[in-house]
Enzyme design. Sequence first.
Site, PDB file in Angstrom:
ATOM      1  N   ASP A   1       0.801  -1.161  -0.001  1.00 55.53           N
ATOM      2  CA  ASP A   1      -0.016   0.003   0.056  1.00 55.53           C
ATOM      3  C   ASP A   1       0.855   1.398  -0.104  1.00 55.53           C
ATOM      4  OD1 ASP A   1      -2.284  -1.505   0.132  1.00 55.53           O
ATOM      5  OD2 ASP A   1      -2.284  -1.515   2.290  1.00 55.53           O
TER       6      ASP A   1
ATOM      7  N   GLY B   1      -5.179 -10.486   1.460  1.00 55.29           N
ATOM      8  CA  GLY B   1      -4.857 -11.883   1.904  1.00 55.29           C
ATOM      9  C   GLY B   1      -3.704 -11.648   3.047  1.00 55.29           C
TER      10      GLY B   1
ATOM     11  N   GLU C   1      -8.529 -10.847  -4.825  1.00 50.58           N
ATOM     12  CA  GLU C   1      -7.555 -10.034  -5.222  1.00 50.58           C
ATOM     13  C   GLU C   1      -6.649 -10.930  -6.236  1.00 50.58           C
ATOM     14  OE1 GLU C   1      -6.808  -5.850  -2.539  1.00 50.58           O
ATOM     15  OE2 GLU C   1      -5.990  -7.922  -2.002  1.00 50.58           O
TER      16      GLU C   1
ATOM     17  N   ASN D   1     -19.045  -6.375   2.456  1.00 54.17           N
ATOM     18  CA  ASN D   1     -19.675  -5.317   3.016  1.00 54.17           C
ATOM     19  C   ASN D   1     -20.968  -4.867   2.209  1.00 54.17           C
ATOM     20  OD1 ASN D   1     -18.904  -3.923   0.720  1.00 54.17           O
ATOM     21  ND2 ASN D   1     -17.159  -2.922   1.230  1.00 54.17           N
TER      22      ASN D   1
ATOM     23  N   THR E   1     -20.463  -6.712   6.664  1.00 51.82           N
ATOM     24  CA  THR E   1     -19.763  -5.572   7.625  1.00 51.82           C
ATOM     25  C   THR E   1     -20.241  -4.176   7.204  1.00 51.82           C
ATOM     26  OG1 THR E   1     -18.002  -5.788   6.014  1.00 51.82           O
ATOM     27  CG2 THR E   1     -17.909  -7.301   7.751  1.00 51.82           C
TER      28      THR E   1
ATOM     29  N   ASP F   1     -10.255  -6.597   6.450  1.00 49.09           N
ATOM     30  CA  ASP F   1      -9.715  -7.615   6.458  1.00 49.09           C
ATOM     31  C   ASP F   1      -9.123  -8.068   7.877  1.00 49.09           C
ATOM     32  OD1 ASP F   1      -9.117  -7.358   3.828  1.00 49.09           O
ATOM     33  OD2 ASP F   1      -7.555  -6.313   3.757  1.00 49.09           O
TER      34      ASP F   1
END
Length: 309
Positions: A12, A40, A139, A183, A219, A251
């Site tokens: 990130d 992951g 992903e 979500n 979520t 996550d």
Amino acid sequence: MSVLVVGSFIVDCVATCKRAPEAGETVVGDSYNTYLGGKGANQAFAAIRMGSKTTMVGCVGNDGFGKQFFETLEAEGFDTSVVKVSPNNSTGVSLVTVEHSGQNRICMTPGANLDYLPEDLDKLEDLIKESDIIVTQLEMRYDVAAHLAKLAKKHGKKFILNPAPAAPLDDETLDGIYCITPNETELGIIINRKIETMEEYIEGAKVLLEKGCQNVIVTLGTIGSLLVNKNGHILIPAFKVKAIDTVGAGDSFTGSLSAMLDQGRKLKDAMQIATAVAALEVQRNGAIPAMPYKEEVYSFLKEKGIELN
């Protein structure tokens, strides 16, 4: 007891700013940092820090970021011998803009994650047999998630799917899922329906139950998490905290939920604990660096007056 996470490795690259830019606009940010993450890897770190023996498999690039992942995994106690290195692609990267409110916008390029193939899973079938909880996301290549669902079902394992980034799911993959954790936005995409109210979330979740999922956990951010199964539905409220960075919140929930189920917790209690994990995670920057350890989580719950056996 053990958790197997098949999933993504993403770095990130995070810029913080008062607000995200509009189309065609440039804004001046406050800071920039890089954090190891990926859905992951985030979920695997959440699980291992909550006390479960956890194995992470996936693919990184033969580059500096890939080397950082190996060093970080080894430092945390993971077995890196099952992590694949791509000779062709660089390690996956996300460009992340985090607003002062804690909200984020993410553009993810999967890179080497797409080089992990269904046949790689076949080589690890003994590992799948030995694991109690199997976890994956979207992903990577979709056929990896689909094949993992088949292997988990074949060996009678509890299969947890975090369907993010959201994509349509085939009926064979949905059938036999122990728990799916979208979500509200992802749930709408999966069932191809606009959903905006609690009643619509419940009805949307029931669509997935009809497809063979045993439990659907939606979520809902600051609202909490909604469990829907054949016994009905229940909402576990979120804790009120000041969010600094929401990257990795979902996550942290899925990964710690997996660990708690692996350790024999009932689903409701596992959700309560996972909610506490997410509350702690969003109060820190980054994804993996922000994942709390088991002792912190139980201390937080005790402070909130929540006692679990």
